[in-house]
Scaffold this active site. Structure first.
Site, PDB file in Angstrom:
ATOM      1  CG  ASP A   1      -1.826  -1.209   1.286  1.00 15.20           C
ATOM      2  OD1 ASP A   1      -1.724  -2.089   0.416  1.00 15.20           O
ATOM      3  OD2 ASP A   1      -2.628  -1.289   2.237  1.00 15.20           O
TER       4      ASP A   1
ATOM      5  CD  GLU B   1       0.248  -6.119   9.004  1.00 12.40           C
ATOM      6  OE1 GLU B   1       0.174  -5.577  10.137  1.00 12.40           O
ATOM      7  OE2 GLU B   1      -0.410  -5.737   8.022  1.00 12.40           O
TER       8      GLU B   1
HETATM    9  C1  2M8 Z   1      -2.817  -4.327   4.055  1.00 10.19           C
HETATM   10  O1  2M8 Z   1      -3.797  -3.586   3.338  1.00 10.19           O
HETATM   11  C2  2M8 Z   1      -5.024  -3.128   3.905  1.00 10.19           C
HETATM   12  C3  2M8 Z   1      -5.822  -2.485   2.789  1.00 10.19           C
HETATM   13  O2  2M8 Z   1      -6.135  -3.449   1.820  1.00 10.19           O
HETATM   14  C4  2M8 Z   1      -4.827  -2.123   5.029  1.00 10.19           C
HETATM   15  O3  2M8 Z   1      -3.711  -1.651   5.267  1.00 10.19           O
HETATM   16  O4  2M8 Z   1      -5.834  -1.798   5.682  1.00 10.19           O
HETATM   17  C5  2M8 Z   1      -1.758  -4.795   3.040  1.00 10.19           C
HETATM   18  O5  2M8 Z   1      -0.610  -5.274   3.694  1.00 10.19           O
HETATM   19  C6  2M8 Z   1      -2.354  -5.852   2.129  1.00 10.19           C
HETATM   20  O6  2M8 Z   1      -1.373  -6.384   1.276  1.00 10.19           O
HETATM   21  C7  2M8 Z   1      -2.989  -6.987   2.945  1.00 10.19           C
HETATM   22  O7  2M8 Z   1      -3.653  -7.867   2.073  1.00 10.19           O
HETATM   23  C8  2M8 Z   1      -3.978  -6.444   3.987  1.00 10.19           C
HETATM   24  C9  2M8 Z   1      -4.477  -7.536   4.961  1.00 10.19           C
HETATM   25  O8  2M8 Z   1      -3.381  -8.242   5.515  1.00 10.19           O
HETATM   26  O9  2M8 Z   1      -3.373  -5.419   4.769  1.00 10.19           O
END
Ligand code: 2M8
Length: 432
Positions: free
Chosen positions: A165, A402
């Site tokens: 992101d 994460e």
């Molecule tokens: C993160 O993205 C979400 C938005 O889609 C967020 O930050 O709220 C990213 O690391 C993405 O790659 C990942 O799929 C998601 C859920 O782990 O988190």
């Protein structure tokens, strides 16, 4: 991962991500395949129940039972079914998509089942038969709606689609956007991390939310978005994952005895994808670069996305050599300051690098999995094994975080991240 599990699917994290995310679920299914094929298939079936009529697999399938005020933007803000005839009424979904790991996960389910008892093989074969048309529709959507130029590269409409992101890959494209009035929104995500520097900044979020409002104005209509949207980037990491997923789909097509025309179509996508990634090669940086369609220029930033050709596979020896040199150099895994010899998401030599901020520098286990798996496919078993061991060492020390601070090894973001556990299972299974 079991603790994050709900009835038929798995939350990416206990509280930060209370809904089902697309590429997280694919990684989760890939890991679960080693433990419980039925659970792995249900994970993907639940995700695909949100597939749009266009073939798009949405990046979020919303959990109606998620506690209120835990994640923004929620289903109401996306308003997908009201705006687009392609979106399902139920389940409610977002309007974006994410990298297509799914066929790779489906193939893993097949690989873990095919030498087992007859019943397990039959169930896996039936699952492949059900999944194949959905996967084909998904990849067809990416090859057409997301690549109207037939260039072989996928266009993304939002940094969230890349999965990386707030990577500095998106700084210039985001910087060029004129943000007008952004409706008020809450940063619930900041409640779930120990300090806000681990998440994207408010300026980045304003742009994320503004782009979402523009996509809604376009009613998620592809042609309209292509005409008017300010963020249109050919994403090489996404495109390379699609090539690797098409290889998996081609094998699935063989198992289910799909028609020859479909198999030729898939093989054509693989060839076109590899060729176009080769055209995005930067000989000075020795990396592959995204291409900003609005600015009409490549994005000259050194991030792990630059290893896209390795992930796509089928490399000439010279290109493989170049990529391995970059990977082993101080720009990435060869940096002597690193806690583990694992590539950080962004090169520490980049101006936009930040060791604690999300995709701007931290080390991400899913990315290590992708590179390990790609090294194996490239025949680089020694290097792959060193990466697998370092990746596991990182998790032994820091848990299933994460992401990790690359110089200190400090676990960051959400603890107990499902896809981190999932790739650990796949790493361990490969150790015999
Ligand atoms: C993160 O993205 C979400 C938005 O889609 C967020 O930050 O709220 C990213 O690391 C993405 O790659 C990942 O799929 C998601 C859920 O782990 O988190």
């Amino acid at each position: 991962m079991a603790r994050n599990g709900l009835k038929t699917w798995t939350k990416p994290a206990p509280s930060l991500y209370p809904h089902q995310w697309s590429w997280d679920s694919a990684f989760i299914a890939l890991g679960l395949a080693h433990l419980d094929n039925r659970r792995a298939t249900r994970e993907l079936e639940t995700l695909f129940s949100g597939q749009w009529a266009s073939g798009k697999v949405p990046h979020i399938v919303f959990n109606p039972d998620a506690p209120p005020k835990t994640y923004f933007p929620d289903a109401e803000r996306w308003n997908a079914a009201a705006l687009s005839p392609d979106a399902p009424d139920e389940p409610r979904t977002s309007g974006l998509c994410q990298p297509p790991i799914h066929a790779i996960a489906v193939r893993r389910i097949w690989e873990t089942a095919r030498d087992r008892e007859d019943r397990r093989v039959d169930l896996a074969r039936a699952f492949l038969r059900d999944s194949y048309p959905r996967l084909l529709a998904w990849h067809l959507y990416l090859a057409t709606a997301r690549d109207p130029e037939a260039s072989g590269l996928v266009t993304i409409y939002h940094p969230w689609e890349s999965g990386t992101d707030n990577s500095p890959r998106w700084d210039s494209a985001l910087g060029a956007i004129e943000v007008r009035e952004v409706p008020l929104y809450p940063r619930y995500d900041l409640q779930h991390v120990s300090d806000p520097s681990q998440r994207p900044s408010d300026e980045e979020y304003d742009r994320f939310v503004w782009l979402l409002e523009l996509l809604k104005e376009a009613r998620y209509e592809e042609a309209e978005i292509y005409e008017s949207h300010p963020f249109l980037v050919k994403d090489v990491l996404f495109s390379a994952i699609l090539v690797a997923a098409n290889e998996a789909l081609s094998e699935i097509a063989a198992v289910v005895e799909a028609p020859d025309e479909e198999r030729e179509l898939i093989d054509g996508w693989i060839e076109r994808g590899r060729k176009s990634l080769d055209e995005r090669w930067d000989p000075d940086l020795k990396l592959c670069l995204d291409y900003d369609l609005r600015a009409e220029e490549p994005v000259r930033v050194r991030t792990v996305a630059g290893f896209a050709p390795l992930i796509a596979g089928g490399l000439e020896p010279e290109r493989l050599k170049n990529l391995l040199e970059t990977l082993d150099s101080p720009e990435f895994a060869g940096n002597q300051e690193l806690h583990w010899p694992l590539p950080p998401s962004t090169s520490p030599q980049e101006a936009g690098f930040h060791p604690r901020s999300y995709w701007r520098g931290p080390a991400w286990p899913v990315i290590h999995w992708l590179l390990w798996w790609s090294l194996l496919r490239a025949g680089e078993s020694g290097r792959a094994e060193r990466m697998r061991r370092a990746a596991l060492d990182q998790l032994v020390e820091g848990g299933f975080a994460e992401y990790f601070e690359p110089f200190t090894g400090e676990p960051l973001g959400s603890p107990d991240q499902s896809w981190t556990a999932a790739v650990a299972l796949d790493f361990l299974a490969a150790g015999g």
